[in-house]
Scaffold this motif. Sequence first.
Motif, PDB file in Angstrom:
ATOM      1  N   ALA A 147      42.648  13.608  90.107  1.00  0.00           N
ATOM      2  CA  ALA A 147      41.463  14.214  89.502  1.00  0.00           C
ATOM      3  C   ALA A 147      41.478  15.729  89.628  1.00  0.00           C
ATOM      4  O   ALA A 147      40.982  16.440  88.767  1.00  0.00           O
ATOM      5  CB  ALA A 147      40.202  13.646  90.163  1.00  0.00           C
ATOM      6  N   VAL A 148      42.059  16.235  90.706  1.00  0.00           N
ATOM      7  CA  VAL A 148      42.040  17.676  90.910  1.00  0.00           C
ATOM      8  C   VAL A 148      43.070  18.384  90.043  1.00  0.00           C
ATOM      9  O   VAL A 148      42.797  19.431  89.474  1.00  0.00           O
ATOM     10  CB  VAL A 148      42.255  18.019  92.404  1.00  0.00           C
ATOM     11  CG1 VAL A 148      42.421  19.514  92.586  1.00  0.00           C
ATOM     12  CG2 VAL A 148      41.090  17.519  93.228  1.00  0.00           C
ATOM     13  N   PHE A 149      44.260  17.783  89.899  1.00  0.00           N
ATOM     14  CA  PHE A 149      45.329  18.550  89.269  1.00  0.00           C
ATOM     15  C   PHE A 149      45.557  18.261  87.790  1.00  0.00           C
ATOM     16  O   PHE A 149      46.087  19.099  87.077  1.00  0.00           O
ATOM     17  CB  PHE A 149      46.617  18.388  90.066  1.00  0.00           C
ATOM     18  CG  PHE A 149      46.518  19.036  91.417  1.00  0.00           C
ATOM     19  CD1 PHE A 149      46.455  20.417  91.526  1.00  0.00           C
ATOM     20  CD2 PHE A 149      46.412  18.278  92.577  1.00  0.00           C
ATOM     21  CE1 PHE A 149      46.332  21.028  92.755  1.00  0.00           C
ATOM     22  CE2 PHE A 149      46.278  18.880  93.810  1.00  0.00           C
ATOM     23  CZ  PHE A 149      46.243  20.257  93.897  1.00  0.00           C
ATOM     24  N   PHE A 150      45.170  17.083  87.312  1.00  0.00           N
ATOM     25  CA  PHE A 150      45.335  16.830  85.881  1.00  0.00           C
ATOM     26  C   PHE A 150      44.233  17.538  85.102  1.00  0.00           C
ATOM     27  O   PHE A 150      43.181  17.826  85.647  1.00  0.00           O
ATOM     28  CB  PHE A 150      45.299  15.331  85.595  1.00  0.00           C
ATOM     29  CG  PHE A 150      46.573  14.644  85.945  1.00  0.00           C
ATOM     30  CD1 PHE A 150      47.713  14.842  85.171  1.00  0.00           C
ATOM     31  CD2 PHE A 150      46.648  13.813  87.046  1.00  0.00           C
ATOM     32  CE1 PHE A 150      48.899  14.211  85.503  1.00  0.00           C
ATOM     33  CE2 PHE A 150      47.829  13.182  87.390  1.00  0.00           C
ATOM     34  CZ  PHE A 150      48.961  13.383  86.615  1.00  0.00           C
ATOM     35  N   VAL A 158      35.391  18.226  96.246  1.00  0.00           N
ATOM     36  CA  VAL A 158      36.777  17.889  96.579  1.00  0.00           C
ATOM     37  C   VAL A 158      37.013  17.742  98.086  1.00  0.00           C
ATOM     38  O   VAL A 158      37.413  16.677  98.564  1.00  0.00           O
ATOM     39  CB  VAL A 158      37.760  18.937  96.001  1.00  0.00           C
ATOM     40  CG1 VAL A 158      39.189  18.574  96.367  1.00  0.00           C
ATOM     41  CG2 VAL A 158      37.615  19.040  94.495  1.00  0.00           C
ATOM     42  N   VAL A 159      36.722  18.790  98.850  1.00  0.00           N
ATOM     43  CA  VAL A 159      37.124  18.802 100.259  1.00  0.00           C
ATOM     44  C   VAL A 159      36.405  17.725 101.081  1.00  0.00           C
ATOM     45  O   VAL A 159      37.036  16.933 101.776  1.00  0.00           O
ATOM     46  CB  VAL A 159      36.878  20.198 100.882  1.00  0.00           C
ATOM     47  CG1 VAL A 159      37.299  20.200 102.333  1.00  0.00           C
ATOM     48  CG2 VAL A 159      37.634  21.258 100.104  1.00  0.00           C
ATOM     49  N   PRO A 176      26.134  12.497 103.097  1.00  0.00           N
ATOM     50  CA  PRO A 176      25.270  13.008 102.022  1.00  0.00           C
ATOM     51  C   PRO A 176      25.861  14.205 101.283  1.00  0.00           C
ATOM     52  O   PRO A 176      25.426  14.521 100.180  1.00  0.00           O
ATOM     53  CB  PRO A 176      23.989  13.412 102.749  1.00  0.00           C
ATOM     54  CG  PRO A 176      24.349  13.530 104.172  1.00  0.00           C
ATOM     55  CD  PRO A 176      25.502  12.633 104.416  1.00  0.00           C
ATOM     56  N   TRP A 177      26.851  14.877 101.862  1.00  0.00           N
ATOM     57  CA  TRP A 177      27.370  16.101 101.258  1.00  0.00           C
ATOM     58  C   TRP A 177      28.582  15.861 100.371  1.00  0.00           C
ATOM     59  O   TRP A 177      29.091  16.807  99.767  1.00  0.00           O
ATOM     60  CB  TRP A 177      27.708  17.121 102.343  1.00  0.00           C
ATOM     61  CG  TRP A 177      26.518  17.467 103.173  1.00  0.00           C
ATOM     62  CD1 TRP A 177      26.197  16.930 104.381  1.00  0.00           C
ATOM     63  CD2 TRP A 177      25.474  18.392 102.851  1.00  0.00           C
ATOM     64  NE1 TRP A 177      25.015  17.467 104.823  1.00  0.00           N
ATOM     65  CE2 TRP A 177      24.557  18.371 103.912  1.00  0.00           C
ATOM     66  CE3 TRP A 177      25.240  19.241 101.765  1.00  0.00           C
ATOM     67  CZ2 TRP A 177      23.413  19.159 103.914  1.00  0.00           C
ATOM     68  CZ3 TRP A 177      24.107  20.025 101.777  1.00  0.00           C
ATOM     69  CH2 TRP A 177      23.210  19.974 102.842  1.00  0.00           C
ATOM     70  N   ALA A 178      29.065  14.654 100.317  1.00  0.00           N
ATOM     71  CA  ALA A 178      30.198  14.351  99.435  1.00  0.00           C
ATOM     72  C   ALA A 178      29.621  13.966  98.074  1.00  0.00           C
ATOM     73  O   ALA A 178      29.049  12.904  97.922  1.00  0.00           O
ATOM     74  CB  ALA A 178      31.045  13.220 100.019  1.00  0.00           C
ATOM     75  N   MET A 179      29.735  14.855  97.080  1.00  0.00           N
ATOM     76  CA  MET A 179      28.966  14.688  95.851  1.00  0.00           C
ATOM     77  C   MET A 179      29.803  14.423  94.612  1.00  0.00           C
ATOM     78  O   MET A 179      29.430  14.831  93.508  1.00  0.00           O
ATOM     79  CB  MET A 179      28.118  15.939  95.611  1.00  0.00           C
ATOM     80  CG  MET A 179      27.136  16.210  96.717  1.00  0.00           C
ATOM     81  SD  MET A 179      25.993  17.496  96.234  1.00  0.00           S
ATOM     82  CE  MET A 179      24.981  17.613  97.694  1.00  0.00           C
ATOM     83  N   ALA A 180      30.932  13.748  94.754  1.00  0.00           N
ATOM     84  CA  ALA A 180      31.784  13.491  93.593  1.00  0.00           C
ATOM     85  C   ALA A 180      31.022  12.782  92.473  1.00  0.00           C
ATOM     86  O   ALA A 180      31.183  13.108  91.306  1.00  0.00           O
ATOM     87  CB  ALA A 180      33.007  12.685  94.009  1.00  0.00           C
TER      88      ALA A 180
END
Lengths: 215, 206
Positions: free
Chosen positions: B63-66, B106-107, B145-149
């Motif tokens: 998801a990050v690189f394409f 992402v992180v 709660p902070w992972a918002m993908a």
Amino acid sequence: MSGDGMANAEPAQGVITARAAGLIGCAECGRVHRRDVPLCTVCGAPLQSRDTASLQKVWAWLFAGMVVYIPANVYPMLRTSTFGNTSDSTIVGGVLELVDHGSYGVAFIVFFASVVIPISKFIAIAYLAYRVQTGKRGHARHLHLYEVVEFIGRWSMIDVFVVAILSALVQLDFVATINPGIAAVSFALSVAFTMVSANSFDPRLIWDTREGTPA
Amino acid sequence: MTDSLANMIACPKCDALHRIPHVEKGARARCVRCDTVLMAPRDGAMTRIVMLSATGLILMIGAVFFPFLELNVQGLGRKSSVFDAVLAFSDGLMLPLSFAVAALIVVLPIMRFMALIYVFAPMALGWQPARGAREVFRLAEVIRPWAMAEIFIIGVAVALVKVAGLATVTLGPAFWAFVLLVIVTALKDSFMCRVTVWQTLNQRRV
């Protein structure tokens, strides 16, 4: 035992709290400890019967969130240039634009996430903290309100992501460019501050005043 | 005294004391006062969490690189990846927001996947918990709660509608990777019951 796969935990002599029994329950894993134990032996979390500084943190973060929500609405969120014409749009302005285009569904989502959720969150957190502070009786519905606030608050970030995506994508020189406005920063801060505020609330405080009174 | 304490559980949300009930696999025990789910053991939950987290990690790399979205207006085209969305705020005053967006979409999701694999992989194999498993699992719960993908995906949908009138937008492979990522995350969280995890971690400890 019942068909729907639910088995209620057995209450130990009606509803008695860990604190009333002279014990401390771990807020992380539920393990019960004697009062003189500083760290939970199961999960290592610091033990506190109630987070006594909870309300102070809640109010402080809540006010910070409310203050930065003002510039978030006054300043532009997006700066769009098409064929040399530059126009700024605020949060509400962006919603009105979507309505003009006839995208009512999306306009509703953005309006809900950026206006309705933040404002109802301010009110809900203030209401819960006020009730605890004035020692009013708490009920299960207050905990549910808190859980809704905790669950839904993060969704306000949508607008910040929309701005990020649009700014990354629409960079077509003269034809069309979209750049983020300063309101994006204050809006993101407002959402983050209110999330911290909600997380600092110790839900066990909701029930406390019920303890002295006969059920 | 210590022995009887181990047979009790205090609801983390309302502090009500309960005797730990025997809960069948697939059933749930709820707090009598506030209805919070206290225990929800599932068959093979640990294995599923590990597998879903690993899937999530792989999808995240894609998801990050394409390319994520592709825009076309009158012959002018532009492809952008998630990485570009992160860098959208990278000039001047807004630089911190760039870091925040990178962390949120992402992180932190990656950290959470890795933390869960670290905690659950040894347990799924029936081994002793890995060193520091308690701290790592607590960190994963703080991050939650902070992972918002998933919120980012809705943001993409809204952005698509906003530019639809302006240009033709094509969805890239990374968009679909992200959509899958959201489903995987939701499934994984549905298998996880915090109190049950702690009880299992505690039983397996030396």
